[in-house]
Design a protein around this motif. Sequence first.
Motif, PDB file in Angstrom:
ATOM      1  N   ASP A  98       0.813  -1.225   0.000  1.00  0.00           N
ATOM      2  CA  ASP A  98       0.000   0.000   0.000  1.00  0.00           C
ATOM      3  C   ASP A  98       0.845   1.273   0.000  1.00  0.00           C
ATOM      4  N   SER A  99       2.008   1.228  -0.663  1.00  0.00           N
ATOM      5  CA  SER A  99       2.943   2.360  -0.591  1.00  0.00           C
ATOM      6  C   SER A  99       2.857   3.320  -1.767  1.00  0.00           C
ATOM      7  N   LEU A 100       2.199   2.935  -2.855  1.00  0.00           N
ATOM      8  CA  LEU A 100       2.137   3.783  -4.051  1.00  0.00           C
ATOM      9  C   LEU A 100       0.774   4.446  -4.191  1.00  0.00           C
ATOM     10  N   GLY A 101       0.798   5.720  -4.529  1.00  0.00           N
ATOM     11  CA  GLY A 101      -0.447   6.404  -4.870  1.00  0.00           C
ATOM     12  C   GLY A 101      -0.952   5.981  -6.237  1.00  0.00           C
ATOM     13  N   GLY A 102      -0.028   5.623  -7.121  1.00  0.00           N
ATOM     14  CA  GLY A 102      -0.384   5.179  -8.458  1.00  0.00           C
ATOM     15  C   GLY A 102       0.773   4.407  -9.078  1.00  0.00           C
ATOM     16  N   ALA A 103       0.476   3.711 -10.159  1.00  0.00           N
ATOM     17  CA  ALA A 103       1.517   2.953 -10.865  1.00  0.00           C
ATOM     18  C   ALA A 103       1.232   2.985 -12.358  1.00  0.00           C
ATOM     19  N   VAL A 104       2.310   3.012 -13.136  1.00  0.00           N
ATOM     20  CA  VAL A 104       2.217   2.931 -14.587  1.00  0.00           C
ATOM     21  C   VAL A 104       3.018   1.725 -15.049  1.00  0.00           C
ATOM     22  N   VAL A 105       2.378   0.883 -15.837  1.00  0.00           N
ATOM     23  CA  VAL A 105       3.024  -0.311 -16.402  1.00  0.00           C
ATOM     24  C   VAL A 105       2.919  -0.147 -17.919  1.00  0.00           C
ATOM     25  N   TRP A 106       3.908   0.566 -18.475  1.00  0.00           N
ATOM     26  CA  TRP A 106       3.833   1.032 -19.864  1.00  0.00           C
ATOM     27  C   TRP A 106       4.613   0.091 -20.775  1.00  0.00           C
ATOM     28  N   TYR A 107       3.906  -0.882 -21.352  1.00  0.00           N
ATOM     29  CA  TYR A 107       4.504  -1.907 -22.211  1.00  0.00           C
ATOM     30  C   TYR A 107       5.562  -2.728 -21.480  1.00  0.00           C
ATOM     31  N   SER A 108       5.477  -2.783 -20.165  1.00  0.00           N
ATOM     32  CA  SER A 108       6.468  -3.523 -19.384  1.00  0.00           C
ATOM     33  C   SER A 108       6.187  -5.022 -19.347  1.00  0.00           C
ATOM     34  N   THR A 109       5.016  -5.432 -19.843  1.00  0.00           N
ATOM     35  CA  THR A 109       4.644  -6.842 -19.782  1.00  0.00           C
ATOM     36  C   THR A 109       4.652  -7.506 -21.156  1.00  0.00           C
ATOM     37  N   VAL A 110       5.258  -6.853 -22.144  1.00  0.00           N
ATOM     38  CA  VAL A 110       5.198  -7.397 -23.514  1.00  0.00           C
ATOM     39  C   VAL A 110       6.017  -8.671 -23.672  1.00  0.00           C
ATOM     40  N   HIS A 111       6.866  -8.976 -22.697  1.00  0.00           N
ATOM     41  CA  HIS A 111       7.690 -10.181 -22.806  1.00  0.00           C
ATOM     42  C   HIS A 111       7.184 -11.318 -21.924  1.00  0.00           C
ATOM     43  N   MET A 112       5.928 -11.231 -21.506  1.00  0.00           N
ATOM     44  CA  MET A 112       5.331 -12.310 -20.723  1.00  0.00           C
ATOM     45  C   MET A 112       3.907 -12.573 -21.202  1.00  0.00           C
TER      46      MET A 112
END
Length: 208
Positions: A98-112
């Motif tokens: 619960d430490s982040l106010g927000g998160a961005v996952v910008w094409y970080s999962t294209v290899h899974m």
Amino acid sequence: MTRASYDIVAASYAELIPDAHDGRPLDAAIMRAFAELTEGPVGDLGCGTGRITQYLHELGLDAFGIDLSDGMLDQARKRYPHLSFTQGDITKLDLEDDSLGGAVVWYSTVHMPAEEVPWQEFHRVLKPGGHLLHAFKLGNLKNHMTHAYGHDVDLHVYWHDIDETVDNATKAGFNEVARLQRQRDVDEKGPQAFLLVQKRNPEAQQTS
């Protein structure tokens, strides 16, 4: 394999893709909406050379980056010395619950594959009510890349189905807020998707 490939291409990647949303106003629009909804520290998870971290910073967010590749992080620190970048794996983040106010996952999962995207881990580090913005290649394909950004690499690239992605996020404890799908740009091989989700807040649900 992924880490080694990005270490190799880091400098070329930074030169070839220097800007966050060069000529892609729809991509920029959903990130601006994310910024308006978000307070507190924002993790750019899989930040690469830091271009998105910098854009989040320009939008007024307290953003920092995490990436697996030391080569990419070297480029990020060189270009954006005023921002914080650390080495880490998005599947097991060195962040408190619960430490982040927000998160961005910008094409970080294209290899899974879609089923391996670590939604439970994203859920763990976000505060209740926090938003996450996820960008990914839209479809149901898998490609093996042997050459990228002028270098030999060994990477598998996955396109994800948006309904499956939403289902996986929902099962992990997120609610869908918005989705954006657009057709391919001239330098892309297919359509793109952007999903904005929010971590459920049990306290808010109890008082409503």
